[in-house]
Every structure is written in structure tokens, then in C-alpha cells.
Design a protein around this motif. Structure first.
Motif, PDB file in Angstrom:
ATOM      1  N   ILE A 179       7.615  -2.918  -0.441  1.00 39.03           N
ATOM      2  CA  ILE A 179       7.189  -1.571  -0.072  1.00 39.03           C
ATOM      3  C   ILE A 179       6.892  -0.794  -1.345  1.00 39.03           C
ATOM      4  CG2 ILE A 179       8.539  -1.575   2.058  1.00 39.03           C
ATOM      5  CD1 ILE A 179      10.609   0.200   0.641  1.00 39.03           C
ATOM      6  N   ASP A 180       6.178   0.323  -1.206  1.00 40.65           N
ATOM      7  CA  ASP A 180       5.956   1.179  -2.363  1.00 40.65           C
ATOM      8  C   ASP A 180       6.939   2.343  -2.333  1.00 40.65           C
ATOM      9  OD1 ASP A 180       4.939   3.021  -0.511  1.00 40.65           O
ATOM     10  OD2 ASP A 180       2.859   2.451  -0.870  1.00 40.65           O
ATOM     11  N   GLY A 183       7.197   4.135   0.853  1.00 40.65           N
ATOM     12  CA  GLY A 183       7.957   3.389   1.846  1.00 40.65           C
ATOM     13  C   GLY A 183       9.460   3.557   1.710  1.00 40.65           C
ATOM     14  N   GLU A 186      10.777   5.741   4.269  1.00 46.15           N
ATOM     15  CA  GLU A 186      10.688   5.263   5.645  1.00 46.15           C
ATOM     16  C   GLU A 186      11.812   4.292   5.993  1.00 46.15           C
ATOM     17  OE1 GLU A 186       6.830   3.585   6.131  1.00 46.15           O
ATOM     18  OE2 GLU A 186       5.772   5.417   5.535  1.00 46.15           O
ATOM     19  N   THR A 279      15.162  -5.974   0.128  1.00 48.05           N
ATOM     20  CA  THR A 279      13.985  -5.116  -0.009  1.00 48.05           C
ATOM     21  C   THR A 279      13.469  -5.171  -1.434  1.00 48.05           C
ATOM     22  OG1 THR A 279      14.870  -3.589   1.671  1.00 48.05           O
ATOM     23  CG2 THR A 279      13.120  -2.744   0.244  1.00 48.05           C
ATOM     24  N   VAL A 281      10.924  -2.971  -3.903  1.00 45.34           N
ATOM     25  CA  VAL A 281      10.220  -1.697  -4.030  1.00 45.34           C
ATOM     26  C   VAL A 281       9.325  -1.756  -5.267  1.00 45.34           C
ATOM     27  CG1 VAL A 281      10.413   0.805  -4.255  1.00 45.34           C
ATOM     28  CG2 VAL A 281      12.173  -0.461  -3.009  1.00 45.34           C
TER      29      VAL A 281
END
Length: 476
Positions: A179-180, A183, A186, A279, A281
Motif C-alpha cells: 500500500i502507499d 493506504g 485505510e 503489510t 507500505v
């Protein structure tokens, strides 16, 4: 007020000023112009006004930073007589990410509503849709339901901001599994294990938040330092502390592949063993949000990174088309965009005394919400030496601030300040701080530096004791 209905929007006629982008810079520009009686419209291509800062940047990030700071305070509370370490650690471990996210999102929604009401109060027409150039005085607005209409404007301001950069799967296989930084906001649950890729302020801030809230955190950086556009002292102090408090910092490396595995993701790096996380990032920079603007139709020039080229008056190469904020790739900070936009509207629509109004981009203060926080204004030491050579003098101090007086030695955050002076009068041209309160301390000193304060001015100021800030005026 709600956005204008399409049928009503088509009947508006010509605007004195139209702003593309409902972020901080665009809003500041539009409202200031309207305050002078100009007929102003604004287009925003989302349901939420406020742009990056309000929705996926400064504001929710600061909420998360405060949350992480609360966790740190709980861990230290026993040293000040509150509970015991075991009980307090259990409280920290009970952190409820979904509950905090729900409250944070509600807070942001309230801010969106305030911006909406402010536009209505100031008489700015709000168009919800994607604006693109038809010609230098005409824009097509594609509403979010797919309807198209055009508007006319004597002057147009481009303030569409930037967006996070993420490698393609061709560049880094599996990159899209991550994700960036948008994100990050979110995430419905706190990842137990996370890899943050990047060495800039966004990467440092997000990694610090994750680590402070108890996630197993990996920070992957290409070189041996973070915050490489800042004064080197700041990384020299921050990076060892990040490692000291349990962050896994992988230096001189990069991601070669991300693959999905049972229970998470596997990050393969250039140097070192693969890392298994929940995750990934990407925080490797941002670029201009110029897609679909139709700049080529009107000949607005951009640099090789896609940034719209504008001069010191925010003017592009096309008459009556202006650009400000992150789309210009210069001093990408919310207050900069607001200040530039307000000054632009002052000059275009304000009284005669503002006929030459423009933003001075020198000595802009900035803060990194790391743990501990960082404040910086003016030239770094390398830049000062490059510009002024041997005429500079550098004063530094390192200490442990008093907020950690009751803590064990290994729990006390570091503090370090650097003041850079130039010339025979020793004008202060740089101030760089890391330590508790640096984010708040910097603002007042930034005013002094902007006013041309010298070493003698700092020395002549009586210190406030006991504070960390007093070290800035006693450092000499």
C-alpha cells in the motif's frame, strides 16, 4: 453547501478566477479571492474537501503520532508513580486500532464539513468533478456521475497537489501487494508486522507510529541515513534511537520482490534475508498529480518530473494560468500552499498595496513528527558551507531533556540542537532541532531567523528555565 447541480453549473457564466483542486492551497486561494468580491469557482474531484493534508496527510498523521506518544507515556508512567510497568504495558498492548480509526475518521469528516461551509459562507461555487483544460480560459468538468459541462474563467489556478509514488510490478515484482502512504489511513486493523520502504519524512513518521504502537516494524532504506535532505545531525541522532527502541532498520538495501505467502507477505531485499510481514507500505516519494489535466492542450510547461513550472509569482508560461502547492514540486508543505495562494489572490484582486505580493520561499520552517520530533529552518550545514564557505560558524549541543528525569537512562530520548551562523555579525541562517518539543519550539525561532536575527540577538534574549528551548539561546 453541496456541490452545484450540473444544470445550474452550466448557467454560471464566466468566473473571475477558477481553482482546480480543493486542497489547502486551492481553498486558501479561492476564499481569499472571493473576500475581495471576485466571482470564484473551485473544482474538487473527490467527495472530500481539504486535500492530502486533511484527508490522508498532516491531520490524521498527527492524530496517529499523538496516539503513539500516548503509548510511550503509558510505558513511562510507572517511573512517575502511576501503576506499575507490567500493568501499563498491558494497557498499551490493549490498544484498539479500529476504535481509534473510527474516531479519527469522524474527526476528519467534521473538518470536511467545515471546509464545505466555509466555501458557502465566502460565496465560492463548489464543483464536484474532474477539471481539464479545453483552452486557456475554458475547462471541462466531468462530474462524478459522468456528466460533462464546461465553465469559463478569466484566470485559472492549478492546485491539484501530488500523489504517492509506488513502483510498478514490472519495476518490482509484487509491488502492488503493498500500500502507499494514503493506504495507511485505510487500514482497518493494526498489522502485527510491517515493512515501511523509504527514508524520507513520511517513511520515518509512519514507521515511528507503527513501532510506537507495538507492531514489529522494519524500515528499509537505500543508504545509511534517513532524512537525507535535512541537516545530517538529525539522522545521526534519530536513526540510532529508532534502533534502540526496537525498530528493525535495514540499511543500504531496497526491495527486489514482494510475494504473497501463507499468513502475509515476503519482502525480498537487495542486501539481507527476506522479511515476512503482514503489510508493506511504500513511502518512497510523491509526484505531481497531473493526470488528465490537459496541460498539453494549452501548452503549460512541466519539468521532467511532471511538476508544473511556475515563477515566484506562481505564474506559468501561459498568461492567466497559475500553479501553486505540491503540483509545483517546491517546498511541498501545506502552509506554503496556503500562503502562496493567498498572496496570489491578494495581488490579483486585492488593494494596491498588494500589487507585488508573493511568497518568499526562503527560510520556510518544517517539522518531522518522528519520535522524538524534529524541527528545521534555514540552511543545513552542508548547504551553508557550499554557499558561504569558511564564513560560517556552527554551534551544537546534545543533552537529555528534563521530561525524562525520572526514567531509567536507557529510556531517555536524545535531544540535539544546531545553530548555524554566517558572516562577521553571525546572522543565524539555520536552526536544526531534534528532541521533545522541537516541533513547537521551532515556530518562534523561525520568526527570529526570518527577521535576520544574529547570534548577539539570541544571546541577548533571557532564557526560560528550566526548558529545552533555553538551550537555543545559551548554545553559544
Amino acid at each position: 453547501m453541496p456541490p452545484l447541480p450540473v444544470k445550474e453549473a452550466e448557467k454560471i457564466g464566466e468566473y473571475d478566477l477558477f481553482v482546480i483542486g480543493g486542497g489547502s492551497g486551492g481553498l486558501g486561494t479561492a476564499r481569499r479571492a472571493a473576500s475581495y468580491g471576485a466571482k470564484v469557482g473551485l473544482a474538487e474531484a473527490s467527495h472530500r474537501l481539504g486535500g492530502t493534508c486533511v484527508n490522508v496527510g498532516c491531520v490524521p498523521k498527527k492524530v496517529m503520532w499523538y496516539t503513539s506518544e500516548e503509548a510511550s507515556s503509558l510505558r513511562h508512567a510507572a517511573a512517575y508513580g502511576f501503576g506499575n510497568a507490567e500493568e501499563n504495558d498491558k494497557i498499551v498492548a490493549s490498544f484498539n486500532w479500529p476504535k481509534l480509526k473510527k474516531k479519527r475518521d469522524a474527526y476528519i469528516e467534521r473538518l470536511n464539513g467545515i471546509y464545505d461551509r466555509n466555501l458557502a459562507k465566502d460565496g465560492v461555487d463548489y464543483h464536484e468533478g474532474y477539471a481539464s483544460f479545453v483552452d486557456k480560459n475554458t475547462l471541462n468538468i466531468k462530474s462524478l456521475n459522468g456528466e460533462n459541462y464546461t465553465i469559463k474563467a478569466k484566470k485559472i489556478v492549478i492546485a491539484v497537489g501530488g500523489k504517492p509514488h509506488v513502483p510498478t510490478d514490472e519495476e518490482v515484482p509484487g509491488a502492488s501487494l503493498g500500500i502507499d502512504s494514503d493506504g495507511f489511513f485505510e487500514l482497518e486493523e493494526q498489522p502485527k508486522r510491517v515493512a515501511v520502504v523509504g527514508a524520507g519524512y513520511i517513511a520515518v513518521e509512519l514507521a515511528g507510529i507503527f513501532n510506537g504502537l507495538g507492531s514489529e516494524t522494519h524500515l528499509l532504506i537505500r543508504h545509511g541515513a534517513v532524512l537525507r535532505t535535512f541537516d545530517p545531525m538529525l539522522s545521526d541522532v534519530l536513526l540510532p534511537w529508532m534502533e534502540h527502541v526496537g525498530m528493525n532498520v535495514h540499511k543500504e538495501t531496497g526491495v527486489t520482490k514482494v510475494e504473497k505467502i501463507d499468513g502475509g507477505l515476503r519482502v525480498h531485499q537487495k542486501n539481507g534475508e527476506p522479511i515476512d510481514v503482514d503489510t508493506v507500505v511504500w513511502a518512497i516519494g510523491r509526484h505531481a498529480n497531473d493526470n488528465g489535466l490537459g496541460l498539453d492542450k494549452v501548452g503549460v510547461k512541466q519539468d521532467d518530473k511532471g511538476n508544473v513550472i511556475a515563477n515566484e509569482y506562481q505564474e506559468t508560461n501561459v498568461e492567466d494560468i497559475y500553479a501553486l502547492g505540491d503540483i509545483g514540486g517546491k517546498a511541498e508543505l501545506t502552509p506554503v500552499a496556503i500562503a502562496a495562494g493567498r498572496r496570489l489572490s491578494n495581488r490579483l484582486f486585492g488593494p494596491p498595496e498588494f500589487k507585488d505580493d508573493k511568497l518568499d520561499y526562503n527560510d520556510i520552517p518544517s517539522v518531522v513528527f518522528s519520535h522524538p520530533p524534529i524541527g528545521s529552518v534555514g540552511l543545513s550545514e552542508p548547504d551553508a558551507r557550499k554557499k558561504y564557505g569558511e564564513s560560517i560558524k556552527v554551534y551544537t549541543t546534545r543533552f537529555r531533556d528534563m521530561s525524562g528525569a525520572m526514567l531509567d537512562e536507557n529510556q531517555k530520548q536524545p535531544t540535539a540542537y544546531k545553530v548555524i551562523c554566517e558572516g562577521p555579525n553571525e546572522r543565524v541562517i539555520g536552526l536544526h532541532m531534534i528532541g521533545v518539543g522541537s516541533d513547537e519550539i521551532l515556530q518562534g525561532f523561525a520568526v527570529a531567523i526570518k527577521c535576520g536575527a544574529t547570534r548577539k540577538d539570541f544571546q541577548a534574549t533571557v532564557a526560560i528555565h528550566p526548558t529545552s528551548a533555553e538551550e537555543v539561546v545559551t548554545i553559544f
